[in-house]
Design an enzyme around this catalytic site. Sequence first.
Site, PDB file in Angstrom:
ATOM      1  N   ASP A  81       0.837  -1.206   0.000  1.00  0.00           N
ATOM      2  CA  ASP A  81       0.000   0.000   0.000  1.00  0.00           C
ATOM      3  C   ASP A  81       0.872   1.256   0.000  1.00  0.00           C
ATOM      4  O   ASP A  81       2.057   1.204   0.344  1.00  0.00           O
ATOM      5  CB  ASP A  81      -0.929   0.004   1.232  1.00  0.00           C
ATOM      6  CG  ASP A  81      -2.115   0.948   1.083  1.00  0.00           C
ATOM      7  OD1 ASP A  81      -2.232   1.627   0.044  1.00  0.00           O
ATOM      8  OD2 ASP A  81      -2.937   1.005   2.016  1.00  0.00           O
ATOM      9  N   GLU A 103      -8.079  -0.395   4.681  1.00  0.00           N
ATOM     10  CA  GLU A 103      -6.613  -0.542   4.587  1.00  0.00           C
ATOM     11  C   GLU A 103      -6.056  -1.066   5.912  1.00  0.00           C
ATOM     12  O   GLU A 103      -5.194  -1.952   5.930  1.00  0.00           O
ATOM     13  CB  GLU A 103      -5.971   0.800   4.236  1.00  0.00           C
ATOM     14  CG  GLU A 103      -6.267   1.243   2.808  1.00  0.00           C
ATOM     15  CD  GLU A 103      -5.783   2.638   2.467  1.00  0.00           C
ATOM     16  OE1 GLU A 103      -5.707   2.948   1.270  1.00  0.00           O
ATOM     17  OE2 GLU A 103      -5.481   3.424   3.387  1.00  0.00           O
TER      18      GLU A 103
HETATM   19  C1  5RP Z   1      -5.726   5.880   0.494  1.00  0.00           C
HETATM   20  C2  5RP Z   1      -4.351   5.948   1.037  1.00  0.00           C
HETATM   21  C3  5RP Z   1      -3.235   6.050   0.051  1.00  0.00           C
HETATM   22  O1  5RP Z   1      -2.343   5.019   0.288  1.00  0.00           O
HETATM   23  C4  5RP Z   1      -2.538   7.363   0.216  1.00  0.00           C
HETATM   24  O2  5RP Z   1      -3.515   8.403   0.135  1.00  0.00           O
HETATM   25  C5  5RP Z   1      -1.472   7.570  -0.850  1.00  0.00           C
HETATM   26  O3  5RP Z   1      -2.070   7.717  -2.090  1.00  0.00           O
HETATM   27  P1  5RP Z   1      -1.249   8.038  -3.412  1.00  0.00           P
HETATM   28  O4  5RP Z   1      -0.461   6.815  -3.741  1.00  0.00           O
HETATM   29  O5  5RP Z   1      -2.322   8.349  -4.418  1.00  0.00           O
HETATM   30  O6  5RP Z   1      -0.382   9.240  -3.120  1.00  0.00           O
HETATM   31  O7  5RP Z   1      -4.116   5.925   2.210  1.00  0.00           O
HETATM   32  O8  5RP Z   1      -6.700   5.909   1.518  1.00  0.00           O
END
Ligand code: 5RP
Length: 223
Positions: A81, A103
């Site tokens: 993630d 998540e």
């Molecule tokens: C979604 C999240 C994402 O991991 C976080 O916002 C990072 O996103 P990106 O890769 O678009 O910068 O926590 O809820």
Amino acid sequence: MTQDELKTLVGQAALLYVTPGEVVGVGTGSTVNKFIDALASMKAQIPGAVSSSEASTARLRALGIPVLDTREVAELSVYIDGADEIDSRGFMVKGGGAALTREKIVAAMSKKFVCIADESKMVSSLGAFPLPVEVIPMAAVRLIRQFQRMGGQAGVRLKDGQPLVTDNGQHILDVTGLRITDPLAFESEVNQWPGVVTVGVFAHQKADVCLLGTPNGVKTLTF
Ligand code: 5RP
């Protein structure tokens, strides 16, 4: 290299952590989208993925990667993630994409959390990015006051002029003005406020590894 190219780089690098024959946990966001696209090249080698959002589920399915229900999988070896902020201990702020609750659930099912991020996400202390907190709507006003007493300013996240509704049917508060010096204690405290579903500090479910995209390539940090 552009930020988008750095995201592609770490999304592809994360394939090294996917074990053939095993289900993989998949996060949410623009960086994870790069990982999902790369994962399509391994789809014949894995039984499928457990997803943390409706958006990631749709992207996985569109690429022919089966999405399994959390009830079908006891444990995951790895969860991949992104993050909005990550510090030198692997503590993170997440939830910019409003998917923080699922998540955190999928991260808790996983033995290893691999965070993929471009170098702009690395911070010395958490709190510059507005902290997302998923809340039960009837508690929102009271929780905004509670964050004010802590020195923060909280507001309900809007989409098209209306409160954004998460995949779980709840709302998101974004809180600015906080300096989160003790992420473990902060997460524990805010978690027990009535009406809080999930706070976007991931300290108890921190990253084990971070693949950080830099102009010199992928830097691997272990915590
Ligand atoms: C979604 C999240 C994402 O991991 C976080 O916002 C990072 O996103 P990106 O890769 O678009 O910068 O926590 O809820």
